[in-house]
Write a protein that holds these residues in place. Structure first.
Motif, PDB file in Angstrom:
ATOM      1  N   GLN A   1      -1.434   9.433  24.039  1.00 21.25           N
ATOM      2  CA  GLN A   1      -2.375   9.505  22.906  1.00 21.25           C
ATOM      3  C   GLN A   1      -3.317   8.302  22.884  1.00 21.25           C
ATOM      4  O   GLN A   1      -4.420   8.386  22.360  1.00 21.25           O
ATOM      5  CB  GLN A   1      -1.631   9.613  21.572  1.00 21.25           C
ATOM      6  N   ARG A   2      -2.897   7.208  23.487  1.00 15.51           N
ATOM      7  CA  ARG A   2      -3.783   6.041  23.624  1.00 15.51           C
ATOM      8  C   ARG A   2      -4.781   6.240  24.769  1.00 15.51           C
ATOM      9  O   ARG A   2      -5.699   5.439  24.945  1.00 15.51           O
ATOM     10  CB  ARG A   2      -2.964   4.779  23.890  1.00 15.51           C
ATOM     11  N   GLY A   3      -4.593   7.315  25.565  1.00 11.37           N
ATOM     12  CA  GLY A   3      -5.485   7.560  26.697  1.00 11.37           C
ATOM     13  C   GLY A   3      -5.010   6.894  27.964  1.00 11.37           C
ATOM     14  O   GLY A   3      -5.802   6.616  28.869  1.00 11.37           O
ATOM     15  N   ILE A   4      -3.707   6.632  28.042  1.00 11.40           N
ATOM     16  CA  ILE A   4      -3.122   5.953  29.196  1.00 11.40           C
ATOM     17  C   ILE A   4      -2.338   6.958  30.047  1.00 11.40           C
ATOM     18  O   ILE A   4      -1.576   7.766  29.527  1.00 11.40           O
ATOM     19  CB  ILE A   4      -2.205   4.797  28.724  1.00 11.40           C
ATOM     20  N   ILE A   5      -2.552   6.909  31.358  1.00  9.37           N
ATOM     21  CA  ILE A   5      -1.835   7.755  32.314  1.00  9.37           C
ATOM     22  C   ILE A   5      -0.409   7.205  32.449  1.00  9.37           C
ATOM     23  O   ILE A   5      -0.218   5.976  32.459  1.00  9.37           O
ATOM     24  CB  ILE A   5      -2.569   7.730  33.674  1.00  9.37           C
TER      25      ILE A   5
ATOM     26  N   GLU B   1      -0.384   7.221  11.302  1.00 11.09           N
ATOM     27  CA  GLU B   1       0.581   6.268  10.728  1.00 11.09           C
ATOM     28  C   GLU B   1       1.674   5.931  11.735  1.00 11.09           C
ATOM     29  O   GLU B   1       2.053   4.766  11.895  1.00 11.09           O
ATOM     30  CB  GLU B   1       1.205   6.860   9.461  1.00 11.09           C
ATOM     31  N   GLU B   2       2.176   6.943  12.439  1.00  9.13           N
ATOM     32  CA  GLU B   2       3.228   6.703  13.431  1.00  9.13           C
ATOM     33  C   GLU B   2       2.705   5.884  14.611  1.00  9.13           C
ATOM     34  O   GLU B   2       3.392   4.976  15.103  1.00  9.13           O
ATOM     35  CB  GLU B   2       3.800   8.040  13.921  1.00  9.13           C
ATOM     36  N   MET B   3       1.484   6.188  15.039  1.00  7.22           N
ATOM     37  CA  MET B   3       0.865   5.389  16.105  1.00  7.22           C
ATOM     38  C   MET B   3       0.711   3.943  15.640  1.00  7.22           C
ATOM     39  O   MET B   3       0.931   2.997  16.408  1.00  7.22           O
ATOM     40  CB  MET B   3      -0.488   5.984  16.494  1.00  7.22           C
TER      41      MET B   3
END
Length: 320
Positions: A262-266, A291-293
């Motif tokens: 979800q952060r855009g990390i492979i 909120e969870e992130m």
């Protein structure tokens, strides 16, 4: 967000699957089982390296699947890495050719420089970590990172790899390469997880159009005992991760992986257990709330599980 893409577009237009299978530290039979389970469940991104000494095993299984028609070569995304003993620009092309022969492929999809510091090459291609008398790694006298990169770029022109990138590189090293590159690095593969979030590096790479690939995304629980400390924090046991996992009915590993993608990390989680391999791939049917992130983002524990700074002491290219 649950319908997020399973691939990320790289700066050269190629697509990389956001989840791959890590293959470090697997025995031959374990690895064959793991690869078959992974490809069967839908993995198309396989990460290896010259240094892992397993490219020949991966090549066997890939050919088994390609020849049987279960998967097409163009559907796969195969990554391997230039060893630090072959960083002399004159050795780079020969090195990828050794890897391609073992993998039984005419090209790889991504070729990475495994680390920014060259080790002494003594003519023995199997002596991947040459040692000094006191047990340290024997560092090459000459270091020419930009020269190595120019040699990497030629591999794209030769058709031996579709993309090139780096691993374990610092912000300044990537900036230096991007300034002179004809083929920019498409990714920087580094240790990254909830206890080592790499925010600064991620943001700097993003500005340059370079993705981040996370190794040890679930905290590398299976790494050798000599790399572990007695009382180190365990990412899989973090109370915030446990709470979120209970809410969604997901494994702790799935929450750790979902957070990164979800952060855009492979991510390239490593496992040899078919059940875990399948489970690690099942992260597209739910999403974490803002909120969870945020709760995960505010975890204060800082822990690098792979600290190689002592290996290189005061070398000018040391990124750690």
């Amino acid at each position: 967000m649950t319908g997020m893409s399973k691939t990320i577009q790289l700066n050269n237009g190629n697509e990389i699957p956001i989840i791959g299978l890590g293959t470090w530290q697997s025995s031959k039979e374990e690895l064959k089982t793991a690869l078959r389970a992974a490809i069967d469940v839908g993995y198309r991104h396989i990460d290896t390296a010259y240094n892992y000494m397993n490219e020949d095993t991966i090549g066997e299984v890939l050919q088994e699947y390609i020849n049987s028609g279960k998967v097409k070569r163009e559907e796969l995304f195969i990554v391997t890495k230039l060893p630090m003993i072959h960083m002399d620009p004159n050795l780079v092309k020969r090195s990828i050719e050794i890897s391609l022969k073992k993998l039984q492929l005419s090209y790889v999809d991504l070729y990475l420089i495994h680390g920014p510091i060259p080790l002494e090459y003594d003519g023995n291609d199997n002596n991947i970590f040459p040692l000094t008398e006191d047990g340290g790694w024997k560092i090459a006298e000459k270091s020419d990172l930009l020269g190595t990169w120019k040699a990497m770029e030629k591999l794209v022109d030769f058709g031996l790899t579709k993309s090139v990138g780096v691993s374990n590189f610092s912000i300044s090293q990537i900036e230096r390469i991007c300034k002179m590159a004809e083929h920019k690095p498409v990714t920087n593969q580094v240790e990254c997880h909830i206890y080592f979030s790499q925010k600064e590096l991620f943001n700097a790479c993003k500005k340059l159009g370079v993705t981040l690939t996370a190794y040890s995304p679930i905290g590398s629980p299976g790494r050798p005992k000599n790399l572990k400390e007695a009382d180190e924090p365990v990412a899989l046991e973090d109370p915030i991760i446990q709470r979120i996992a209970t809410k969604y009915g997901k494994t702790h590993a799935q929450i750790l992986l979902r957070n990164l993608i979800q952060r855009g990390i492979i991510v390239i989680p490593k496992s040899v257990t078919p059940e875990r391999i399948r489970s690690n791939f099942q992260v597209f049917d739910f999403s974490l709330s803002e909120e969870e992130m945020g709760d995960i983002d505010h975890i204060t524990i800082q822990k690098r599980y792979f600290d190689m700074s002592t290996k290189f002491k005061d070398h000018p290219e040391r990124p750690w």
